[in-house]
Structures are given as C-alpha cells and as structure tokens.
Design an enzyme around this catalytic site. Structure first.
Site, PDB file in Angstrom:
ATOM      1  N   LYS A 123      47.466  53.350  22.042  1.00 60.33           N
ATOM      2  CA  LYS A 123      47.728  53.265  23.481  1.00 60.33           C
ATOM      3  C   LYS A 123      48.836  52.256  23.766  1.00 60.33           C
ATOM      4  O   LYS A 123      48.840  51.163  23.217  1.00 60.33           O
ATOM      5  CB  LYS A 123      46.471  52.856  24.245  1.00 60.33           C
ATOM      6  CG  LYS A 123      46.656  52.778  25.758  1.00 60.33           C
ATOM      7  CD  LYS A 123      45.353  52.400  26.451  1.00 60.33           C
ATOM      8  CE  LYS A 123      45.497  52.434  27.963  1.00 60.33           C
ATOM      9  NZ  LYS A 123      46.415  51.400  28.481  1.00 60.33           N
ATOM     10  N   HIS A 156      51.131  50.006  30.458  1.00 62.84           N
ATOM     11  CA  HIS A 156      50.079  49.080  30.870  1.00 62.84           C
ATOM     12  C   HIS A 156      50.010  48.954  32.400  1.00 62.84           C
ATOM     13  O   HIS A 156      49.767  47.879  32.944  1.00 62.84           O
ATOM     14  CB  HIS A 156      50.299  47.708  30.234  1.00 62.84           C
ATOM     15  CG  HIS A 156      49.023  46.991  29.893  1.00 62.84           C
ATOM     16  ND1 HIS A 156      48.381  47.157  28.693  1.00 62.84           N
ATOM     17  CD2 HIS A 156      48.257  46.115  30.601  1.00 62.84           C
ATOM     18  CE1 HIS A 156      47.290  46.399  28.668  1.00 62.84           C
ATOM     19  NE2 HIS A 156      47.183  45.762  29.819  1.00 62.84           N
TER      20      HIS A 156
END
Length: 383
Positions: free
Chosen positions: A257, A281
């Site tokens: 991620k 993010h």
C-alpha cells in the site's frame, strides 16, 4: 444486507459537516487535514472528478450487479474500509463500529497497526475476515510477532505500508499539540467539554490507546516517553531487503500500500506481492504528490494484467468509485469517509456509510447500463 441509509445524510459531505459539529476540533482536524497547504488532498478528489463516463442506453441490459472479486475473494461492492490510525481518538469505538458493519455488508475492513483496536478483536468482529496493515517495525522480533498474531487471527491479507518513510508535516496537528500519542492541553480540554456526546463515549469506551502495540510497550511510560518509543520502534522505511523476510514468513495474500510509481509497481511484482494499493496516504504525507487517479491510470495500463491494482485516497462517493474502477482499479478503499460516518452517526455510522455508497454506486451502474463492475472501463471517455 439492505442498503438502507439515513436520508438526512445522503452524501459524504453531509456526514463530514455533521461530524465536525460532534467531534472536538483537534480530533476532527487530525482526521480531516492533509499536510502543508493541503494541495494533494484537494488534487486527489478534484482530478478524480475530471474523469467522465459514457452510458450506452441501447445495450441489451438485464440487471447490474455490484459484486466484485479481488485477490480471489468475492465482495458485495468494489470498495472497502481503508486503515486509519488513532480511530478511537476521532470517534470512540469507531474501529469496532466499522469492522462489524464491513462484515455485515461483505466488504473488506483493513485494521491499522496504530489504531485503537487490536488484531484479535478485529478478527473476532469479522469472523476472521479482517485484513491487517503492517507498519513495519524496526525490530525483527516485533515484526515477526505481529505477523504471527495476524496469521493466528485468520487475517486473509497482510497489507504492507510503504509510503511513510517520515512523518507528514501537518500544521494543524502542530497547533493542536497532536503527536503520537496525542497530548491534552487546556485548549483541547475545552473543546472536549463542548462535544458532550464524544466525551461521554470516550468515558464509556476508555481513553484511546495503541492496542496492537501493548505487548511491546514498556510499562510506566509517560506520554512523552511513549511518543519517543513509537518513533524508535516504527521507522516506516522499506526496501527489498526488509520486505523479503515478510514475504517469506507471511503465507496469505500480500499487498503493498502506498504505491505511486511504475518503478515501485515493477518491484512489487518482482518481490511476489499479490496486489498493490495505489495511494498517496490521503494527501497526508507529500503535498507535491501526483493525484492517485493519475498514478492509477498509468500503473493499471502498464501492469494491470500482472498484479491486482487497487486504489485509495480522494474517493468520496459512488461516482468516484465508478470513475476509479473505469480507470483500471480492481478495487477501491476509503478512510475519511467512513470516519465521517462514525463522527456523524455514532454506532450507526458504518452501516449508513456503506449502504449509502452502495446505493450511489449501483445508481451509476444502472445509469451507464453496465451490468458488471469489470465492464466499467468500457464506459471510460478517453481524451
């Protein structure tokens, strides 16, 4: 589960407005803000909404289905709940609220290493279906123990975070005295007194703590010492050398991620990841970042046939989810939107927000005359 939702809050923007009225400013701003001047957080959503989709009204059409497969698992909709740190600070008991709602609606829930509920509880609430996001520890022993706990809890997917090599520069958090962990000032206490429902629920469920990390945290640390311990224990920095033992130890699906480049995608494929989540993010780390939708387009076009490409950051609605899927995402995740739901509606926030997004997304598919989620790229208008 029925896609019923509270019609007084038919959008994420409505939930955000209500949450702002119920959550102390220091906690709301921690959730809501990006870094520096909030350029990336704004760019994420605005550039998603530049994507246009084309309906095909005369197609032979039966009925649209929102069911979606990713990483070998079938879900009822192509979106899940992204990992969010310190959730219990923003709304008390929110990790449990969201985990239960995700399981009831058959969409994935990802638990953060640094949130306020532990792996074991998340697994219990989701009957072993919670995914876990690993914030890489400095010490191998801590890393291995967390991975083993996730395996023992039955987590099907380990999500390895790569986009926090340093802490984001967040002006509001500095002004509010927020750090890891949060500090309480007179100003913050006055804000709490003005939000009685939040305050009551905090008393009911207890002061939020890093539940996952309790086994590794020395006893008797004051707040300043605990913050220093967190800085020492979790560097967030990754490279192939650090990833290899994680890949070797973890037997389930492994996802990276925070991917934002072709180079990191190619490396993820080479290292044996099963999927990636294209993300910046939520605009909280780099204020000069490319929008996630533009990163996604390039990555999905180049490597979408070699690895499962997912996306988060900037999504705020059913149409946004459809846009991302049309641009090549196999799945999407949202973080702030679900936290706004908890802040606005408390225990009903998870169920409402998932049901609302399902309803919005289904309407887009019906309007496009698109029967299957995987056919959404056929409706993308390219320029």
């Amino acid at each position: 589960m029925a896609n019923a939702f509270n019609t007084a809050y038919p959008s994420v923007d409505d939930l955000r407005t209500k949450a702002k009225s119920r959550v102390p400013a220091f906690a709301f701003e921690y959730l809501d803000g990006g870094c520096n001047e909030d350029v990336s957080i704004k760019r994420n959503t605005s550039e998603i909404r530049d994507v246009q989709l084309q309906p095909r009204y005369l197609n032979n059409y039966g009925q649209s289905s929102t069911k979606t497969k990713v990483l070998g698992m079938e879900f009822d909709a192509p979106f899940g709940i992204a990992p969010v740190g310190l959730q219990g600070l923003m709304w008390p008991n929110s990790p449990a609220i969201l985990a239960k709602a995700a399981h009831q609606h058959n969409v994935p829930f990802i638990l953060s290493t640094v949130t306020t509920m532990d792996i074991e509880k998340a697994s219990e609430l989701t009957e072993g279906n919670a995914w876990f996001q690993l914030y890489n520890p400095v010490e191998d022993a801590v890393r291995n123990d967390i991975i083993d706990r996730a395996e023992a809890a039955g987590c099907p997917v380990l999500v390895l975070l790569c986009d926090v090599p340093t802490f984001g520069f967040r002006p509001r958090d500095f002004k509010n005295g927020l750090a890891l962990p949060p500090k309480m000032s007179v100003r913050n206490i006055m804000q709490i007194l003005g939000k009685p429902t939040w305050a009551y629920n905090t008393l009911k469920y207890g002061q939020p703590t890093f539940e996952n990390l309790k086994p590794y945290t020395p006893e008797g640390l004051n707040l300043k010492q605990l913050g220093a311990f967190m800085d020492r224990t979790f560097s967030g920095k990754l490279n192939e050398e650090k990833i290899k033992p994680i890949r070797d130890r973890w037997k389930g699906k492994l996802v990276l991620k925070g991917v934002a480049s072709l180079e990191d995608t190619a490396a993820a494929i080479r290292m044996g990841f099963d999927g990636i989540i294209v993300s910046n993010h939520g605009g909280r780390q780099l204020d000069a970042a490319q929008s996630t939708i533009n990163s996604l387009k390039e990555i999905a076009a180049t490597y979408g046939d070699q690895i499962e490409v997912m996306m988060d950051s900037g999504l705020r609605s059913g149409p946004d989810i459809a846009r991302a899927m049309a641009c090549g995402a196999k799945f999407t995740f949202m973080g702030r939107s679900f936290m706004y739901g908890c802040g606005a509606l408390g225990n009903k926030g998870g169920d409402h927000t998932i049901g609302m997004l399902k309803t919005q997304f289904k309407q887009v598919m019906d309007q496009l005359v698109c029967e299957r989620v995987e056919d959404l790229p056929k409706h993308l208008i390219t320029t």
